[in-house]
Design an enzyme around this catalytic site. Structure first.
Site, PDB file in Angstrom:
ATOM      1  N   SER A   1      40.427  46.672  37.760  1.00 57.65           N
ATOM      2  CA  SER A   1      39.875  47.705  37.556  1.00 57.65           C
ATOM      3  C   SER A   1      39.650  48.153  35.881  1.00 57.65           C
ATOM      4  CB  SER A   1      41.231  48.718  37.966  1.00 57.65           C
ATOM      5  OG  SER A   1      42.338  48.549  37.220  1.00 57.65           O
ATOM      6  N   LYS A   2      39.900  47.105  35.102  1.00 56.46           N
ATOM      7  CA  LYS A   2      39.869  47.157  33.586  1.00 56.46           C
ATOM      8  C   LYS A   2      38.313  47.666  33.312  1.00 56.46           C
ATOM      9  CE  LYS A   2      44.429  47.107  33.116  1.00 56.46           C
ATOM     10  NZ  LYS A   2      45.066  48.245  33.041  1.00 56.46           N
ATOM     11  N   ASN A   3      38.106  48.178  32.025  1.00 59.19           N
ATOM     12  CA  ASN A   3      36.851  48.235  31.399  1.00 59.19           C
ATOM     13  C   ASN A   3      36.187  46.769  31.593  1.00 59.19           C
ATOM     14  OD1 ASN A   3      37.995  50.697  30.907  1.00 59.19           O
ATOM     15  ND2 ASN A   3      36.718  51.056  29.344  1.00 59.19           N
TER      16      ASN A   3
END
Length: 370
Positions: free
Chosen positions: A186-188
């Site tokens: 889910s990180k950038n």
């Protein structure tokens, strides 16, 4: 009524399917899955992206913090100052090496560590500070660096939510002694599983981290120190290699969405995230502060908008960290904020129609609960 998820990794995969499938197929066909060419290449690329000299791929963001601490010489019994308004892994990494977490309060506007509260938390046992670049924005690093220098303390930046964030022209992760990144999906910049990175400009820290991640081996079967199994795998490195060139554009899209949210919400009195002077926020999360937060969230969900709370229970109130509970007396801003914050969807693949629906629905819901 629309149904809008908080995040949707499949949309990103669908947009890059051919390129990602080819990269994964290359790994499968190579027959090499751990510490190979894919890892070496991505380490070089990520170090260059950040403006760091060294990058060491590890198993997760939590492991990146743990190994950065160990590689920097932090040991059992040392105190490490961080914040309680963070995801538990920040503190879990400190506890994992039997160091002692000490919490400083956060800034009322940015929710990152408040440097004015830091010095009072330093003791003769303090060895390091972990500023958490929270929600996509860097901590105020200039005063923090000055305090660290004055007290001869190490700084390990937690950059799990700040891929590409800037502070007075410097990239997140390049201001301390070392930094830890997470590539959780889910990180950038997200992998297809767990993965992390330690970056540093110090050769010895990089060398120690490489030894620690692979059982302390300098070469195969030659173990110089006691180490661990904490290696990024070739598949994740290949996926991240494909995604990295898109990160700046994805961050720009997040900022574009955030500006639309700001323009709509601020005029209605809704408290929006502040981008502090000299910082470039990459909006890993877009965190509102709203009255009757829990009711507000339920109403949003009934209208099709998924939201999350980052983080409803500060670390010092977690059962697992009951020994830290007495520190709450020093954390009034942290405790107050935990009852007000709510994160709404902000990911690059949101459509313009979805953004407009989110804006209208948040405004209507805010009026209902105010």
């Amino acid at each position: 009524m629309m149904n809008i998820p908080f995040g949707d990794a499949k949309r990103q995969y669908d947009a890059m399917r051919e390129e990602l499938d080819a990269a994964m197929r290359e790994v499968f066909e190579s027959g090499w899955f751990i510490l190979g060419e894919q890892t070496r290449r991505f380490e070089e690329e990520f170090a260059q992206f950040c403006g760091a000299t060294y990058a060491v791929g590890v198993a997760s963001g939590t492991e990146a913090i743990r190994l950065a601490l160990l590689a920097s010489g932090i040991t059992a019994g040392d105190e490490v100052i961080t914040v309680s308004n963070t995801c538990v892994p920040t503190v879990a990494a400190i506890s994992a090496i039997d160091a002692i977490p000490v919490f400083a309060d956060i800034d009322e506007q940015t929710f990152t560590m408040d440097p004015t509260q830091l010095e009072a938390r330093i003791s003769p046992k303090t060895r390091a500070i972990i500023p958490v670049h929270l929600y996509g924005q860097c901590t105020d690093m200039i005063p923090l660096l000055e305090i660290a220098r004055a007290h001869k303390l190490l700084i390990i930046e937690d950059c799990a939510q700040a891929h590409g964030a800037m502070y007075h022209g410097r990239m997140a992760g390049t201001m301390g002694d070392a930094a830890a990144f997470s590539f959780y999906p889910s990180k950038n910049l997200g992998a297809f599983g767990d993965a992390g990175m330690v970056i540093t400009n110090q050769e010895q820290i990089a060398r120690n981290a490489k030894l620690l991640r692979n059982y302390g081996q300098e070469m195969r079967y030659i173990h110089r120190i006691k180490g661990y199994n904490s290696r990024i795998d070739e598949l994740q490195a290949a996926v991240l290699h494909v995604k990295l060139p898109h990160l700046n554009a994805w961050n720009a899209r997040r900022r574009e969405i955030a500006l639309q949210y700001h323009a709509a919400f601020e005029s209605r009195g809704i408290r929006c995230p502040l981008e502090a002077v000299g910082r470039e926020h990459v909006y890993h999360l877009y965190v509102l502060r709203v009255p009757q937060r829990d009711r507000f969230q339920v109403l949003l969900h009934t209208k099709g908008i998924q939201s999350l709370i980052h983080y409803p229970v500060p670390v010092h109130w977690q059962e697992a960290y009951a020994e830290c509970r007495s520190q709450g007396a020093c954390l009034p801003v942290t405790e107050r904020g935990a009852s007000e914050i709510l994160s709404i969807p902000i990911f690059p693949e949101l459509t313009d129609a979805e953004i407009e629906y989110i804006i209208q629905t948040v405004i209507e819901t805010y009026e209902d609960v105010s």
